[in-house]
Design a protein around this motif. Sequence first.
Motif, PDB file in Angstrom:
ATOM      1  N   ILE A  60       0.807  -1.195   0.003  1.00  5.41           N
ATOM      2  CA  ILE A  60       0.054   0.150   0.083  1.00  5.41           C
ATOM      3  C   ILE A  60       0.881   1.078  -0.188  1.00  5.41           C
ATOM      4  CG2 ILE A  60      -1.559   1.407   1.206  1.00  5.41           C
ATOM      5  CD1 ILE A  60      -2.616  -1.357   2.410  1.00  5.41           C
ATOM      6  N   GLY A  61       1.860   1.293   0.968  1.00  6.58           N
ATOM      7  CA  GLY A  61       2.730   2.275   0.898  1.00  6.58           C
ATOM      8  C   GLY A  61       3.357   2.729  -0.383  1.00  6.58           C
ATOM      9  N   GLY A  62       3.803   1.620  -0.910  1.00  7.06           N
ATOM     10  CA  GLY A  62       4.499   1.661  -2.470  1.00  7.06           C
ATOM     11  C   GLY A  62       3.364   2.391  -3.582  1.00  7.06           C
ATOM     12  N   ASP A  63       2.310   1.940  -3.336  1.00 10.48           N
ATOM     13  CA  ASP A  63       1.286   2.398  -4.247  1.00 10.48           C
ATOM     14  C   ASP A  63       1.026   4.002  -4.205  1.00 10.48           C
ATOM     15  OD1 ASP A  63       1.115  -0.150  -5.704  1.00 10.48           O
ATOM     16  OD2 ASP A  63      -0.961  -0.489  -4.463  1.00 10.48           O
ATOM     17  N   LEU A  64       1.158   4.337  -2.831  1.00  7.01           N
ATOM     18  CA  LEU A  64       0.967   5.787  -2.518  1.00  7.01           C
ATOM     19  C   LEU A  64       2.099   6.526  -2.581  1.00  7.01           C
ATOM     20  CD1 LEU A  64      -1.358   5.069   0.783  1.00  7.01           C
ATOM     21  CD2 LEU A  64      -2.073   5.746  -1.613  1.00  7.01           C
ATOM     22  N   GLU A  65       3.301   5.742  -2.781  1.00  2.01           N
ATOM     23  CA  GLU A  65       4.747   6.621  -2.840  1.00  2.01           C
ATOM     24  C   GLU A  65       5.067   7.088  -1.515  1.00  2.01           C
ATOM     25  OE1 GLU A  65       5.295   9.057  -6.428  1.00  2.01           O
ATOM     26  OE2 GLU A  65       4.481   7.437  -7.811  1.00  2.01           O
ATOM     27  N   VAL A  66       4.828   6.360  -0.553  1.00  4.64           N
ATOM     28  CA  VAL A  66       5.327   6.755   0.761  1.00  4.64           C
ATOM     29  C   VAL A  66       6.646   6.223   0.992  1.00  4.64           C
ATOM     30  CG1 VAL A  66       4.958   6.435   3.237  1.00  4.64           C
ATOM     31  CG2 VAL A  66       2.851   6.593   1.533  1.00  4.64           C
ATOM     32  N   LEU A  67       7.613   7.145   1.428  1.00  7.47           N
ATOM     33  CA  LEU A  67       8.774   6.642   1.845  1.00  7.47           C
ATOM     34  C   LEU A  67       8.652   6.712   3.491  1.00  7.47           C
ATOM     35  CD1 LEU A  67      11.702   6.324   1.218  1.00  7.47           C
ATOM     36  CD2 LEU A  67      12.442   8.850   1.684  1.00  7.47           C
ATOM     37  N   ALA A  68       8.608   5.318   3.936  1.00 10.60           N
ATOM     38  CA  ALA A  68       8.652   4.996   5.324  1.00 10.60           C
ATOM     39  C   ALA A  68       9.747   5.545   6.158  1.00 10.60           C
ATOM     40  CB  ALA A  68       8.612   3.593   5.645  1.00 10.60           C
ATOM     41  N   THR A  69       9.500   6.088   7.329  1.00 11.42           N
ATOM     42  CA  THR A  69      10.698   6.629   8.161  1.00 11.42           C
ATOM     43  C   THR A  69      10.660   5.838   9.493  1.00 11.42           C
ATOM     44  OG1 THR A  69       9.232   8.392   8.919  1.00 11.42           O
ATOM     45  CG2 THR A  69      10.818   8.936   7.435  1.00 11.42           C
ATOM     46  N   ARG A  70       9.306   5.108   9.540  1.00 10.03           N
ATOM     47  CA  ARG A  70       9.534   4.201  10.792  1.00 10.03           C
ATOM     48  C   ARG A  70       8.542   3.248  10.555  1.00 10.03           C
ATOM     49  NH1 ARG A  70       6.274   3.543  15.193  1.00 10.03           N
ATOM     50  NH2 ARG A  70       4.573   4.964  14.543  1.00 10.03           N
ATOM     51  N   MET A  71       8.486   1.750  10.793  1.00  9.23           N
ATOM     52  CA  MET A  71       7.458   0.954  10.776  1.00  9.23           C
ATOM     53  C   MET A  71       7.780   0.159  11.912  1.00  9.23           C
ATOM     54  SD  MET A  71       8.181  -0.540   7.164  1.00  9.23           S
ATOM     55  CE  MET A  71       9.272  -0.011   6.038  1.00  9.23           C
ATOM     56  N   GLU A  72       6.554  -0.032  12.821  1.00 11.93           N
ATOM     57  CA  GLU A  72       6.121  -0.826  14.067  1.00 11.93           C
ATOM     58  C   GLU A  72       5.121  -1.998  13.831  1.00 11.93           C
ATOM     59  OE1 GLU A  72       5.338  -0.149  18.517  1.00 11.93           O
ATOM     60  OE2 GLU A  72       6.744   1.203  17.618  1.00 11.93           O
ATOM     61  N   TYR A  73       5.740  -3.334  13.711  1.00 16.34           N
ATOM     62  CA  TYR A  73       4.474  -4.249  13.582  1.00 16.34           C
ATOM     63  C   TYR A  73       4.324  -5.378  14.933  1.00 16.34           C
ATOM     64  CZ  TYR A  73       4.952  -3.165   8.753  1.00 16.34           C
ATOM     65  OH  TYR A  73       5.437  -2.399   7.488  1.00 16.34           O
ATOM     66  N   GLU A  74       3.072  -5.526  15.287  1.00 15.08           N
ATOM     67  CA  GLU A  74       2.925  -6.533  16.187  1.00 15.08           C
ATOM     68  C   GLU A  74       2.335  -7.698  15.512  1.00 15.08           C
ATOM     69  OE1 GLU A  74       0.841  -6.764  20.621  1.00 15.08           O
ATOM     70  OE2 GLU A  74       1.271  -4.948  19.883  1.00 15.08           O
ATOM     71  N   PHE A  75       2.835  -9.004  15.843  1.00 11.87           N
ATOM     72  CA  PHE A  75       2.209 -10.128  15.277  1.00 11.87           C
ATOM     73  C   PHE A  75       1.388 -10.835  16.263  1.00 11.87           C
ATOM     74  CE2 PHE A  75       5.870  -8.913  13.119  1.00 11.87           C
ATOM     75  CZ  PHE A  75       5.661  -8.849  11.881  1.00 11.87           C
ATOM     76  N   HIS A  76       0.088 -11.071  16.026  1.00 14.60           N
ATOM     77  CA  HIS A  76      -0.953 -11.565  16.835  1.00 14.60           C
ATOM     78  C   HIS A  76      -1.343 -12.974  16.888  1.00 14.60           C
ATOM     79  CE1 HIS A  76      -1.768  -7.388  18.384  1.00 14.60           C
ATOM     80  NE2 HIS A  76      -1.837  -7.147  17.173  1.00 14.60           N
ATOM     81  N   LYS A  77      -1.419 -13.469  15.466  1.00 14.11           N
ATOM     82  CA  LYS A  77      -1.742 -14.995  15.168  1.00 14.11           C
ATOM     83  C   LYS A  77      -0.755 -15.219  14.006  1.00 14.11           C
ATOM     84  CE  LYS A  77      -5.414 -15.294  17.908  1.00 14.11           C
ATOM     85  NZ  LYS A  77      -5.520 -16.270  19.330  1.00 14.11           N
ATOM     86  N   PRO A  78      -0.357 -16.571  13.946  1.00  9.55           N
ATOM     87  CA  PRO A  78       0.096 -17.023  12.580  1.00  9.55           C
ATOM     88  C   PRO A  78      -0.611 -16.859  11.321  1.00  9.55           C
ATOM     89  CG  PRO A  78      -0.225 -18.850  14.158  1.00  9.55           C
ATOM     90  CD  PRO A  78      -0.702 -17.712  14.816  1.00  9.55           C
ATOM     91  N   VAL A  79      -0.010 -16.716  10.405  1.00  5.37           N
ATOM     92  CA  VAL A  79      -0.748 -16.645   8.819  1.00  5.37           C
ATOM     93  C   VAL A  79      -0.151 -17.867   8.311  1.00  5.37           C
ATOM     94  CG1 VAL A  79      -0.948 -15.517   6.715  1.00  5.37           C
ATOM     95  CG2 VAL A  79      -0.758 -14.123   9.017  1.00  5.37           C
TER      96      VAL A  79
END
Length: 129
Positions: A60-79
């Motif tokens: 999504i960020g790539g489609d919007l041409e966002v240059l990320a400066t910070r990413m933080e993820y929390e994983f709740h369940k396996p995919v």
Amino acid sequence: MSDDTPAVGDTHTYERTFTAEDVERFGELSGDTQAIHTDPDEEGRLVVQGLLTATLPTKIGGDLEVLATRMEYEFHKPVYTGETITCIWTNEDVTERPDRYELSVSLSCTNETGTEVMTGETDGIIWKE
């Protein structure tokens, strides 16, 4: 850049079903080839690497041409392979500067049953033309 000026409350959605080939290829690239990603469970599924799941908001960020400066993820369940995962990106804050937009985003990825499998926050910029 997108034709749309980013605004607080904007949402963007991306959906993907991961395959065993996706998990294998990502494992080769990332080096994350632990057994849960290479040996199928009793239902023939593999666990998708967490960072492969995190490619949903980066798409999504790539489609919007966002240059990320910070990413933080929390994983709740396996995919698992074969599951369709939906990611919703929501602009929580947008600050306009003379040369760019600065964004703070919340992320929610859910499986087919609506269970959150990953949440997160991202900050980034979109350069003006």
